[in-house]
Design a protein around this motif. Structure first.
Motif, short mmCIF file in Angstrom:
data_model
loop_
_atom_site.label_atom_id
_atom_site.label_comp_id
_atom_site.label_asym_id
_atom_site.label_seq_id
_atom_site.Cartn_x
_atom_site.Cartn_y
_atom_site.Cartn_z
N ASN A 1 0.71 -1.31 0.16
CA ASN A 1 0.10 0.03 -0.05
C ASN A 1 0.79 1.24 0.11
O ASN A 1 0.40 2.34 0.16
N ALA B 1 3.13 2.06 2.44
CA ALA B 1 3.57 2.33 3.71
C ALA B 1 4.83 1.65 3.78
O ALA B 1 5.28 0.60 3.09
N GLY C 1 2.03 6.85 10.94
CA GLY C 1 0.66 6.24 11.02
C GLY C 1 0.81 5.60 12.45
O GLY C 1 1.03 6.18 13.57
N GLU D 1 4.80 3.07 11.69
CA GLU D 1 4.47 3.00 10.18
C GLU D 1 4.54 4.44 9.71
O GLU D 1 3.99 5.37 10.11
N GLN E 1 3.59 6.71 6.29
CA GLN E 1 2.31 6.66 4.99
C GLN E 1 2.79 7.80 4.11
O GLN E 1 3.06 8.86 4.60
N ARG E 2 2.82 7.64 2.83
CA ARG E 2 3.16 8.70 1.91
C ARG E 2 1.86 9.54 2.06
O ARG E 2 0.80 9.53 2.36
#
Length: 419
Positions: free
Chosen positions: A47, A49, A122, A140, A142-143
């Motif tokens: 995804n 991430a 995240g 995590e 995340q873009r």
């Protein structure tokens, strides 16, 4: 217990005991309850991430925020004893370009993640791995688009860095010499091809210089950092000024990977204008240490607000230059000096208006010869002995010339330093 889990649990136990065993009484007390990190892993998901996971001996609380220019994420933790392969943080994966870790302040550790592009933090999860008892701490990333990242950076409210308090001392008329070991904690400084960190080289040298000066009994001697911990640049200046130091000596070691033949020591004093382009570049690089450790740098207050204080600054810089010349004369016969052994540049740590200050680049980690000498105890003893003679000569001259004149020193403000 499954057979495969037993060795891992034994390793966790051994590392926990190692963290609790003191190299000195203070270190033992400080590390007694620290978690031990024995591995770190990066994984990129489908995804987009990216997840950074630390394997720990026990759970720790974690708090994360992001910073812009350069793009990075910062994870603040309770104190962790990192027993992780040094090469681990240099691996690039997904949204993570690299990461570094270390002690940031007493009781606190920090992980600084250099991002390959805008990304937000995240989920932060802590789970127990049933098969061996290890704790997995996962962060995590995340873009995000630039605007969302900028808003996240502005909204971040990191915990203020713990200020180093200086206990009041009984009256003591001996001069106070402040020794500043460059870099530390999450900021390794230059890195030799052998993997040796500048922060470790200069800390060992600084300790040896402190021991040499203390053995004379003529000086009070302090260090801006007494272990592998990050201290912001402006904080180093404040520590010296609050203590009313009479001399400030910052210890560093340079590196030029593209020119391994370059070697030798250089002594710097502070100036708004650098003597040459090379000195300007070095000062700019050193002044970015705060950003590398996840702290926004702010120039220390100079308290130069009128003509009288301007004269104080000029006189202090005169004393700094005088000590630089004395130091050059003493260490020149016992160590290699660079082609321009005394230079000027705008180093943040040399901006105190009322404490004579020098920054000494002991040599180049990119030079095999310099690196061998920097790790030689015999060389260290010789050079620290010569530096101590320079300190003696400096204060002998000061007794004749007097301290810089001007208004009484103001106590440095106790404003917190924000990461």
């Amino acid at each position: 217990m499954p057979t495969r889990a037993r060795p891992f649990r034994c390793l966790l136990l051994a590392l926990s005991l190692l963290a609790a065993c003191p190299a000195g009484a203070q270190d033992g007390e400080r590390n007694r309850n620290a978690a031990v990190a024995i591995a770190a892993d990066l994984t990129a998901g489908a995804n987009g991430a990216t997840k950074l996971t630390f394997t720990l001996s026990k759970p720790v609380e974690a708090r994360a925020f992001v910073m812009e220019r350069p793009d990075r994420a910062v994870i603040d933790l309770a104190e962790v004893n990192f027993q992780v392969d040094a090469e681990t943080g240099r691996r690039r994966e997904g949204l993570v370009q690299s990461f570094r870790y270390g002690l940031f302040a007493p009781g606190r550790s920090r992980v600084v993640v250099d991002l390959a592009g805008p990304a937000t933090v995240g989920k932060i999860e802590t789970v127990a791995r049933q098969r061996d008892g290890a704790t997995l701490l996962s962060i995590e990333f995340q873009r995000a688009d630039r605007e969302a990242f900028r808003k996240a950076a502005v909204a971040s409210d990191p915990l203020p860095a713990l200020r180093k308090s200086l206990a009041a001392e009984p009256a003591d008329s001996r001069p106070l010499v402040m020794i500043d070991a460059g870099h530390g904690g999450t900021d390794p400084g230059a890195i030799a091809s052998t993997g040796v960190f500048e922060k470790d080289i200069v800390f060992g040298f600084a300790q040896a210089l402190v021991a040499r000066l203390e053995s004379y009994g003529r000086y009070r001697v302090r260090m801006t950092r007494d272990r592998d911990v990050f201290v912001p640049l402006g904080e180093r200046v404040r520590i010296a000024r609050e203590a009313k130091a009479d001399l400030f000596i910052s210890i560093h070691a340079d590196s030029i990977s593209a020119a391994p033949q370059v070697r030798g020591a250089t002594i710097y004093t502070g100036s708004e204008k650098a003597t040459d382009a090379e000195s300007a570049k070095l000062a700019d690089r050193e002044n970015k240490a705060d950003a590398a450790a996840g702290t926004d740098s702010a120039a220390p207050p100079t308290d130069v607000a009128d003509i009288l204080q301007e004269l104080t600054l000029r006189e202090t810089r005169g004393f700094s230059a005088g000590f630089a010349r004395t130091l050059m004369g003493q260490i020149g016969p016992v160590m290699e000096m660079s082609g321009k052994p005394h230079r000027e540049a705008g180093f943040v740590v040399l901006r105190s208006p009322d404490v004579p200050s020098v920054l000494v680049e002991l040599g180049y980690l990119s030079s095999k010869r310099d690196l061998d000498l920097l790790q030689s105890q015999e060389w260290r003893e010789s050079v620290t002995g010569s530096m101590a003679k320079a300190v003696d000569q400096f204060f002998t001259n000061r007794a004749t010339l007097g301290r810089p004149s001007g208004p009484p020193r103001k106590a440095a403000s106790i404003a917190p330093v924000s990461p």
